[in-house]
Motif scaffolding. Structure first.
Motif, PDB file in Angstrom:
ATOM      1  N   ASP A   3       0.970  -1.214  -0.245  1.00 39.13           N
ATOM      2  CA  ASP A   3      -0.159   0.027   0.144  1.00 39.13           C
ATOM      3  C   ASP A   3       0.774   1.311   0.003  1.00 39.13           C
ATOM      4  O   ASP A   3       0.729   2.367  -0.775  1.00 39.13           O
ATOM      5  CB  ASP A   3      -1.008   0.058   1.332  1.00 39.13           C
ATOM      6  CG  ASP A   3      -2.234  -0.935   0.949  1.00 39.13           C
ATOM      7  OD1 ASP A   3      -2.305  -1.382  -0.176  1.00 39.13           O
ATOM      8  OD2 ASP A   3      -2.843  -1.218   2.183  1.00 39.13           O
ATOM      9  N   GLU A   4       1.908   1.196   0.892  1.00 42.25           N
ATOM     10  CA  GLU A   4       2.958   2.425   1.053  1.00 42.25           C
ATOM     11  C   GLU A   4       3.590   2.623  -0.319  1.00 42.25           C
ATOM     12  O   GLU A   4       3.813   3.842  -0.939  1.00 42.25           O
ATOM     13  CB  GLU A   4       3.568   2.155   2.126  1.00 42.25           C
ATOM     14  CG  GLU A   4       2.924   2.524   3.547  1.00 42.25           C
ATOM     15  CD  GLU A   4       3.982   2.770   4.572  1.00 42.25           C
ATOM     16  OE1 GLU A   4       5.115   2.703   4.241  1.00 42.25           O
ATOM     17  OE2 GLU A   4       3.656   3.172   5.685  1.00 42.25           O
ATOM     18  N   THR A  42       7.359   7.648   7.624  1.00 41.34           N
ATOM     19  CA  THR A  42       6.304   6.947   8.624  1.00 41.34           C
ATOM     20  C   THR A  42       6.776   6.982   9.812  1.00 41.34           C
ATOM     21  O   THR A  42       8.007   6.696   9.956  1.00 41.34           O
ATOM     22  CB  THR A  42       6.099   5.455   7.956  1.00 41.34           C
ATOM     23  OG1 THR A  42       5.653   5.393   6.743  1.00 41.34           O
ATOM     24  CG2 THR A  42       4.874   4.787   9.007  1.00 41.34           C
ATOM     25  N   SER A  72       1.289   7.869   7.137  1.00 41.21           N
ATOM     26  CA  SER A  72      -0.193   7.411   7.764  1.00 41.21           C
ATOM     27  C   SER A  72      -1.286   8.806   7.686  1.00 41.21           C
ATOM     28  O   SER A  72      -2.131   8.545   8.075  1.00 41.21           O
ATOM     29  CB  SER A  72       0.321   7.178   9.327  1.00 41.21           C
ATOM     30  OG  SER A  72       1.024   8.280   9.803  1.00 41.21           O
ATOM     31  N   TYR A  74      -2.543  10.035   5.205  1.00 42.92           N
ATOM     32  CA  TYR A  74      -3.630   9.662   4.400  1.00 42.92           C
ATOM     33  C   TYR A  74      -4.583   8.657   4.941  1.00 42.92           C
ATOM     34  O   TYR A  74      -5.698   8.846   4.496  1.00 42.92           O
ATOM     35  CB  TYR A  74      -3.023   9.193   3.124  1.00 42.92           C
ATOM     36  CG  TYR A  74      -2.209  10.331   2.162  1.00 42.92           C
ATOM     37  CD1 TYR A  74      -3.114  11.405   1.912  1.00 42.92           C
ATOM     38  CD2 TYR A  74      -1.111  10.270   1.930  1.00 42.92           C
ATOM     39  CE1 TYR A  74      -2.519  12.677   1.219  1.00 42.92           C
ATOM     40  CE2 TYR A  74      -0.443  11.292   1.141  1.00 42.92           C
ATOM     41  CZ  TYR A  74      -1.230  12.334   0.893  1.00 42.92           C
ATOM     42  OH  TYR A  74      -0.627  13.445   0.039  1.00 42.92           O
ATOM     43  N   GLU A  75      -4.164   7.834   5.711  1.00 49.54           N
ATOM     44  CA  GLU A  75      -5.050   6.890   6.414  1.00 49.54           C
ATOM     45  C   GLU A  75      -6.063   7.773   7.490  1.00 49.54           C
ATOM     46  O   GLU A  75      -7.245   7.555   7.596  1.00 49.54           O
ATOM     47  CB  GLU A  75      -4.287   5.972   7.227  1.00 49.54           C
ATOM     48  CG  GLU A  75      -5.091   4.677   7.898  1.00 49.54           C
ATOM     49  CD  GLU A  75      -5.885   3.871   6.842  1.00 49.54           C
ATOM     50  OE1 GLU A  75      -6.668   3.228   7.086  1.00 49.54           O
ATOM     51  OE2 GLU A  75      -5.565   3.843   5.886  1.00 49.54           O
ATOM     52  N   GLN A  76      -5.316   8.675   8.122  1.00 51.46           N
ATOM     53  CA  GLN A  76      -5.879   9.747   9.081  1.00 51.46           C
ATOM     54  C   GLN A  76      -7.059  10.587   8.175  1.00 51.46           C
ATOM     55  O   GLN A  76      -8.313  10.574   8.531  1.00 51.46           O
ATOM     56  CB  GLN A  76      -5.070  10.510   9.658  1.00 51.46           C
ATOM     57  CG  GLN A  76      -5.665  11.383  10.806  1.00 51.46           C
ATOM     58  CD  GLN A  76      -4.729  12.273  11.425  1.00 51.46           C
ATOM     59  OE1 GLN A  76      -3.679  12.601  10.891  1.00 51.46           O
ATOM     60  NE2 GLN A  76      -4.958  12.845  12.659  1.00 51.46           N
ATOM     61  N   ARG A  78      -8.855   9.707   5.429  1.00 51.27           N
ATOM     62  CA  ARG A  78      -9.488   8.674   5.169  1.00 51.27           C
ATOM     63  C   ARG A  78     -10.670   8.348   6.178  1.00 51.27           C
ATOM     64  O   ARG A  78     -11.800   8.506   6.149  1.00 51.27           O
ATOM     65  CB  ARG A  78      -9.179   7.649   4.508  1.00 51.27           C
ATOM     66  CG  ARG A  78     -10.174   6.452   3.947  1.00 51.27           C
ATOM     67  CD  ARG A  78      -9.404   5.658   2.958  1.00 51.27           C
ATOM     68  NE  ARG A  78      -8.663   4.714   3.853  1.00 51.27           N
ATOM     69  CZ  ARG A  78      -9.081   3.652   4.517  1.00 51.27           C
ATOM     70  NH1 ARG A  78     -10.361   3.473   4.636  1.00 51.27           N
ATOM     71  NH2 ARG A  78      -8.233   2.836   5.146  1.00 51.27           N
ATOM     72  N   ARG A  79      -9.976   7.780   7.360  1.00 50.18           N
ATOM     73  CA  ARG A  79     -10.762   7.451   8.491  1.00 50.18           C
ATOM     74  C   ARG A  79     -11.173   8.462   9.220  1.00 50.18           C
ATOM     75  O   ARG A  79     -12.523   8.594   9.563  1.00 50.18           O
ATOM     76  CB  ARG A  79      -9.771   6.468   9.408  1.00 50.18           C
ATOM     77  CG  ARG A  79      -9.712   4.997   8.753  1.00 50.18           C
ATOM     78  CD  ARG A  79      -9.370   4.017   9.830  1.00 50.18           C
ATOM     79  NE  ARG A  79      -9.429   2.720   9.204  1.00 50.18           N
ATOM     80  CZ  ARG A  79      -8.321   2.017   9.426  1.00 50.18           C
ATOM     81  NH1 ARG A  79      -7.472   2.155  10.266  1.00 50.18           N
ATOM     82  NH2 ARG A  79      -8.187   0.891   8.909  1.00 50.18           N
ATOM     83  N   GLN A  89      -6.043  13.040  -1.515  1.00 50.55           N
ATOM     84  CA  GLN A  89      -4.311  12.806  -1.291  1.00 50.55           C
ATOM     85  C   GLN A  89      -3.579  13.952  -2.327  1.00 50.55           C
ATOM     86  O   GLN A  89      -2.824  14.405  -1.652  1.00 50.55           O
ATOM     87  CB  GLN A  89      -3.955  11.647  -1.564  1.00 50.55           C
ATOM     88  CG  GLN A  89      -4.771  10.569  -0.668  1.00 50.55           C
ATOM     89  CD  GLN A  89      -4.421   8.958  -1.113  1.00 50.55           C
ATOM     90  OE1 GLN A  89      -4.168   8.907  -2.406  1.00 50.55           O
ATOM     91  NE2 GLN A  89      -4.595   8.053  -0.099  1.00 50.55           N
TER      92      GLN A  89
END
Length: 200
Positions: A3-4, A42, A72, A74-76, A78-79, A89
């Motif tokens: 993924d990264e 990261t 990380s 981008y995860e934040q 999204r979530r 992004q």
């Protein structure tokens, strides 16, 4: 991590597009665009502006002319912020590159030079203006991407949704007064992003 790796490749494509756009804009104005270096990390890393970690979010450091992006985030985005999608992004990257453009054109150095003689309220107000200009520049890049036929259905909405999600009023759930904003309200951020998108 696959993924990264995929995300890093995507970021590379967006950065290349910003170089094409700003290289041309600077050429048209008899200036030379020197692209920033983009540092993907990261956890934490050292920058010319101090230690960078997940809590700093993506940022531009004028001292070393580098854009720092913690993968990380981008995860934040999204979530936690409810702003999924590749164009959300891309907007974040284009915004940080916008700060590099400001650095090259003298906006950031001038703001940083005058900062020490400003009150906190004045610093915040000027910081908002700087951030909204970077949002507008991100919109200019989105306009360029549209002209290149890079956009897919829903991309513009993803970027506008991200701008909405990271406005000072939304992030603080209205707990901070406007004079303490440093990036602008959700409405302002969406408006300036759209302005760049529509005007190019």
């Amino acid at each position: 991590n696959a993924d990264e790796d995929q995300l890093a490749a995507f970021i590379g494509v967006v950065v290349k597009d910003t170089e094409d756009l700003w290289g041309e804009v600077f050429r048209q104005n008899d200036m030379t665009y020197v692209p920033p270096k983009v540092v993907l990390f990261t956890g934490r890393t050292q920058s010319g502006c101090g230690v960078a970690d997940a809590s700093s979010g993506p940022f531009y450091c004028p001292n070393d002319q580098k854009v720092y992006i913690d993968l990380s985030f981008y995860e934040q985005l999204r979530r936690q912020f409810g702003a999924p999608g590749d164009f959300a992004q891309a907007y974040v990257i284009a915004h940080e590159i916008g700060h590099h453009v400001q650095n090259l054109t003298g906006v950031l150095p001038e703001f940083n030079r005058q900062r020490s003689s400003m009150s906190q309220d004045q610093q915040n107000a000027y910081s908002v203006r700087v951030e909204l200009q970077a949002d507008c520049y991100a919109g200019v890049w989105a306009n360029f991407a549209k002209q290149q036929n890079y956009l897919e259905q829903g991309d513009v909405e993803e970027a506008i949704n991200a701008a909405n999600a990271i406005g000072d009023d939304t992030l603080t759930r209205g707990q901070v007064t406007e004079r303490n904003y440093t990036h602008g309200s959700s409405e302002q951020r969406m408006r300036w992003l759209k302005r760049g998108m529509t005007t190019g």
